[in-house]
Design a protein around this motif. Structure first.
Motif, PDB file in Angstrom:
ATOM      1  N   PRO A 217       0.842  -1.193   0.000  1.00 46.87           N
ATOM      2  CA  PRO A 217       0.000   0.000   0.000  1.00 46.87           C
ATOM      3  C   PRO A 217       0.882   1.250   0.000  1.00 46.87           C
ATOM      4  O   PRO A 217       1.888   1.309   0.710  1.00 46.87           O
ATOM      5  N   VAL A 218       0.519   2.226  -0.812  1.00 45.66           N
ATOM      6  CA  VAL A 218       1.309   3.448  -0.911  1.00 45.66           C
ATOM      7  C   VAL A 218       0.413   4.665  -0.746  1.00 45.66           C
ATOM      8  O   VAL A 218      -0.789   4.609  -0.989  1.00 45.66           O
ATOM      9  N   ASP A 219       1.026   5.758  -0.320  1.00 46.64           N
ATOM     10  CA  ASP A 219       0.379   7.060  -0.256  1.00 46.64           C
ATOM     11  C   ASP A 219       1.044   7.940  -1.301  1.00 46.64           C
ATOM     12  O   ASP A 219       2.281   7.957  -1.410  1.00 46.64           O
ATOM     13  N   LEU A 220       0.254   8.675  -2.064  1.00 38.62           N
ATOM     14  CA  LEU A 220       0.772   9.621  -3.047  1.00 38.62           C
ATOM     15  C   LEU A 220       0.365  11.022  -2.625  1.00 38.62           C
ATOM     16  O   LEU A 220      -0.796  11.261  -2.286  1.00 38.62           O
ATOM     17  N   TYR A 221       1.315  11.932  -2.629  1.00 38.20           N
ATOM     18  CA  TYR A 221       1.000  13.322  -2.335  1.00 38.20           C
ATOM     19  C   TYR A 221       2.016  14.193  -3.043  1.00 38.20           C
ATOM     20  O   TYR A 221       3.052  13.711  -3.519  1.00 38.20           O
ATOM     21  N   GLU A 222       1.706  15.471  -3.147  1.00 37.49           N
ATOM     22  CA  GLU A 222       2.603  16.367  -3.877  1.00 37.49           C
ATOM     23  C   GLU A 222       2.594  17.755  -3.276  1.00 37.49           C
ATOM     24  O   GLU A 222       1.685  18.139  -2.550  1.00 37.49           O
ATOM     25  N   ASP A 223       3.664  18.472  -3.590  1.00 37.13           N
ATOM     26  CA  ASP A 223       3.721  19.896  -3.312  1.00 37.13           C
ATOM     27  C   ASP A 223       4.013  20.574  -4.647  1.00 37.13           C
ATOM     28  O   ASP A 223       3.921  19.931  -5.694  1.00 37.13           O
ATOM     29  N   LYS A 224       4.398  21.841  -4.630  1.00 32.68           N
ATOM     30  CA  LYS A 224       4.580  22.527  -5.911  1.00 32.68           C
ATOM     31  C   LYS A 224       5.822  22.063  -6.670  1.00 32.68           C
ATOM     32  O   LYS A 224       5.877  22.190  -7.883  1.00 32.68           O
ATOM     33  N   ASP A 225       6.804  21.472  -5.980  1.00 32.59           N
ATOM     34  CA  ASP A 225       8.033  21.064  -6.651  1.00 32.59           C
ATOM     35  C   ASP A 225       8.167  19.558  -6.874  1.00 32.59           C
ATOM     36  O   ASP A 225       8.885  19.135  -7.772  1.00 32.59           O
ATOM     37  N   ASN A 226       7.527  18.748  -6.040  1.00 31.81           N
ATOM     38  CA  ASN A 226       7.739  17.299  -6.096  1.00 31.81           C
ATOM     39  C   ASN A 226       6.439  16.521  -5.932  1.00 31.81           C
ATOM     40  O   ASN A 226       5.474  17.018  -5.356  1.00 31.81           O
ATOM     41  N   THR A 227       6.487  15.284  -6.397  1.00 30.93           N
ATOM     42  CA  THR A 227       5.457  14.295  -6.097  1.00 30.93           C
ATOM     43  C   THR A 227       6.142  13.236  -5.242  1.00 30.93           C
ATOM     44  O   THR A 227       7.293  12.870  -5.492  1.00 30.93           O
ATOM     45  N   TYR A 228       5.447  12.732  -4.225  1.00 35.66           N
ATOM     46  CA  TYR A 228       6.036  11.771  -3.301  1.00 35.66           C
ATOM     47  C   TYR A 228       5.223  10.475  -3.309  1.00 35.66           C
ATOM     48  O   TYR A 228       4.000  10.504  -3.358  1.00 35.66           O
ATOM     49  N   VAL A 229       5.938   9.375  -3.242  1.00 33.26           N
ATOM     50  CA  VAL A 229       5.326   8.068  -3.067  1.00 33.26           C
ATOM     51  C   VAL A 229       5.858   7.541  -1.747  1.00 33.26           C
ATOM     52  O   VAL A 229       7.066   7.402  -1.564  1.00 33.26           O
ATOM     53  N   ARG A 230       4.958   7.267  -0.818  1.00 29.39           N
ATOM     54  CA  ARG A 230       5.355   6.820   0.523  1.00 29.39           C
ATOM     55  C   ARG A 230       4.802   5.424   0.756  1.00 29.39           C
ATOM     56  O   ARG A 230       3.617   5.176   0.565  1.00 29.39           O
ATOM     57  N   ALA A 231       5.690   4.496   1.130  1.00 26.40           N
ATOM     58  CA  ALA A 231       5.282   3.111   1.381  1.00 26.40           C
ATOM     59  C   ALA A 231       5.813   2.674   2.739  1.00 26.40           C
ATOM     60  O   ALA A 231       6.986   2.883   3.049  1.00 26.40           O
ATOM     61  N   GLU A 232       4.948   2.071   3.531  1.00 21.53           N
ATOM     62  CA  GLU A 232       5.370   1.542   4.825  1.00 21.53           C
ATOM     63  C   GLU A 232       5.831   0.099   4.631  1.00 21.53           C
ATOM     64  O   GLU A 232       5.069  -0.741   4.172  1.00 21.53           O
ATOM     65  N   LEU A 233       7.082  -0.157   4.982  1.00 22.23           N
ATOM     66  CA  LEU A 233       7.690  -1.477   4.813  1.00 22.23           C
ATOM     67  C   LEU A 233       8.337  -1.924   6.124  1.00 22.23           C
ATOM     68  O   LEU A 233       9.558  -2.025   6.215  1.00 22.23           O
ATOM     69  N   PRO A 234       7.554  -2.194   7.136  1.00 22.76           N
ATOM     70  CA  PRO A 234       8.151  -2.574   8.421  1.00 22.76           C
ATOM     71  C   PRO A 234       8.838  -3.927   8.334  1.00 22.76           C
ATOM     72  O   PRO A 234       8.365  -4.850   7.674  1.00 22.76           O
ATOM     73  N   GLY A 235       9.989  -4.028   8.975  1.00 24.71           N
ATOM     74  CA  GLY A 235      10.713  -5.294   9.034  1.00 24.71           C
ATOM     75  C   GLY A 235      11.497  -5.630   7.793  1.00 24.71           C
ATOM     76  O   GLY A 235      12.004  -6.740   7.659  1.00 24.71           O
ATOM     77  N   VAL A 236      11.631  -4.693   6.864  1.00 25.01           N
ATOM     78  CA  VAL A 236      12.359  -4.934   5.626  1.00 25.01           C
ATOM     79  C   VAL A 236      13.718  -4.251   5.712  1.00 25.01           C
ATOM     80  O   VAL A 236      13.810  -3.089   6.105  1.00 25.01           O
ATOM     81  N   ASP A 237      14.781  -4.975   5.357  1.00 29.59           N
ATOM     82  CA  ASP A 237      16.118  -4.380   5.315  1.00 29.59           C
ATOM     83  C   ASP A 237      16.231  -3.461   4.105  1.00 29.59           C
ATOM     84  O   ASP A 237      15.629  -3.712   3.054  1.00 29.59           O
ATOM     85  N   ARG A 238      17.039  -2.411   4.231  1.00 30.61           N
ATOM     86  CA  ARG A 238      17.228  -1.463   3.137  1.00 30.61           C
ATOM     87  C   ARG A 238      17.770  -2.150   1.891  1.00 30.61           C
ATOM     88  O   ARG A 238      17.408  -1.814   0.773  1.00 30.61           O
ATOM     89  N   GLU A 239      18.622  -3.150   2.074  1.00 33.03           N
ATOM     90  CA  GLU A 239      19.221  -3.856   0.944  1.00 33.03           C
ATOM     91  C   GLU A 239      18.199  -4.704   0.182  1.00 33.03           C
ATOM     92  O   GLU A 239      18.434  -5.101  -0.956  1.00 33.03           O
ATOM     93  N   ALA A 240      17.071  -4.992   0.787  1.00 37.18           N
ATOM     94  CA  ALA A 240      16.049  -5.841   0.166  1.00 37.18           C
ATOM     95  C   ALA A 240      14.990  -5.025  -0.579  1.00 37.18           C
ATOM     96  O   ALA A 240      13.993  -5.576  -1.023  1.00 37.18           O
ATOM     97  N   ILE A 241      15.210  -3.720  -0.726  1.00 36.02           N
ATOM     98  CA  ILE A 241      14.255  -2.847  -1.410  1.00 36.02           C
ATOM     99  C   ILE A 241      14.822  -2.459  -2.768  1.00 36.02           C
ATOM    100  O   ILE A 241      15.984  -2.072  -2.878  1.00 36.02           O
ATOM    101  N   THR A 242      13.986  -2.565  -3.797  1.00 32.82           N
ATOM    102  CA  THR A 242      14.373  -2.168  -5.147  1.00 32.82           C
ATOM    103  C   THR A 242      13.370  -1.140  -5.658  1.00 32.82           C
ATOM    104  O   THR A 242      12.163  -1.373  -5.611  1.00 32.82           O
TER     105      THR A 242
END
Length: 147
Positions: free
Chosen positions: A46-71
């Motif tokens: 599940p992701v959240d999408l939001y934006e401001d005047k300069d950027n669009t953001y995609v936010r995803a909650e990934l609890p328990g996941v190592d940084r190296e396991a994210i692509t």
């Protein structure tokens, strides 16, 4: 007027999910849950999408996941987020200790985003992908003059 006596069915003679007639009900209940809640068997993120005047953001909650396991990949107008994690302590007799993989694809038009400046940060189990907008798509303030 005719009165009909009604008795509540007892647990002994109710067989909801084993008869041929009730298979349609079971399929309908499954369809309603999949429509209302989404199909969790596809292991989507599940992701959240939001934006401001300069950027669009995609936010995803990934609890328990190592940084190296994210692509995170961006290609052909699509942002793809994949993550995998090892299951927590396996149950006794459970031989399926394979990693669980989650994926999510988000449509991101190339004419709006600067693909070469996309960045991602992972902090406290939350992945935030920043998609900078192209200059020509940013809102501009127009001054109004008195004629």
């Amino acid at each position: 007027m005719r009165f009909v006596r009604y008795t509540y069915p007892s647990a002994r003679n109710v067989n909801f999910f084993n008869g041929a007639a009730s298979r349609g009900l079971e399929n309908e209940v499954d369809r309603l849950f999949n429509t209302a809640l989404g199909n969790f068997s596809d292991r989507g993120i599940p992701v959240d999408l939001y934006e401001d005047k300069d950027n669009t953001y995609v936010r995803a909650e990934l609890p328990g996941v190592d940084r190296e396991a994210i692509t995170v990949e961006h290609a052909d107008g699509r942002l793809s987020i994949s993550a995998s994690r090892q299951p927590t302590a396996p149950q006794a007799g459970d031989k399926s200790a394979e990693p669980v993989t989650f994926t999510r694809n988000v449509s991101v038009p190339d004419q709006i985003v600067q693909a070469d400046k996309i960045s991602a940060a992972y902090e406290n189990g939350v992945l935030t992908v920043t998609l900078p907008k192209r200059e020509e798509t940013k809102p501009r303030k127009v001054s109004v003059t008195v004629a």
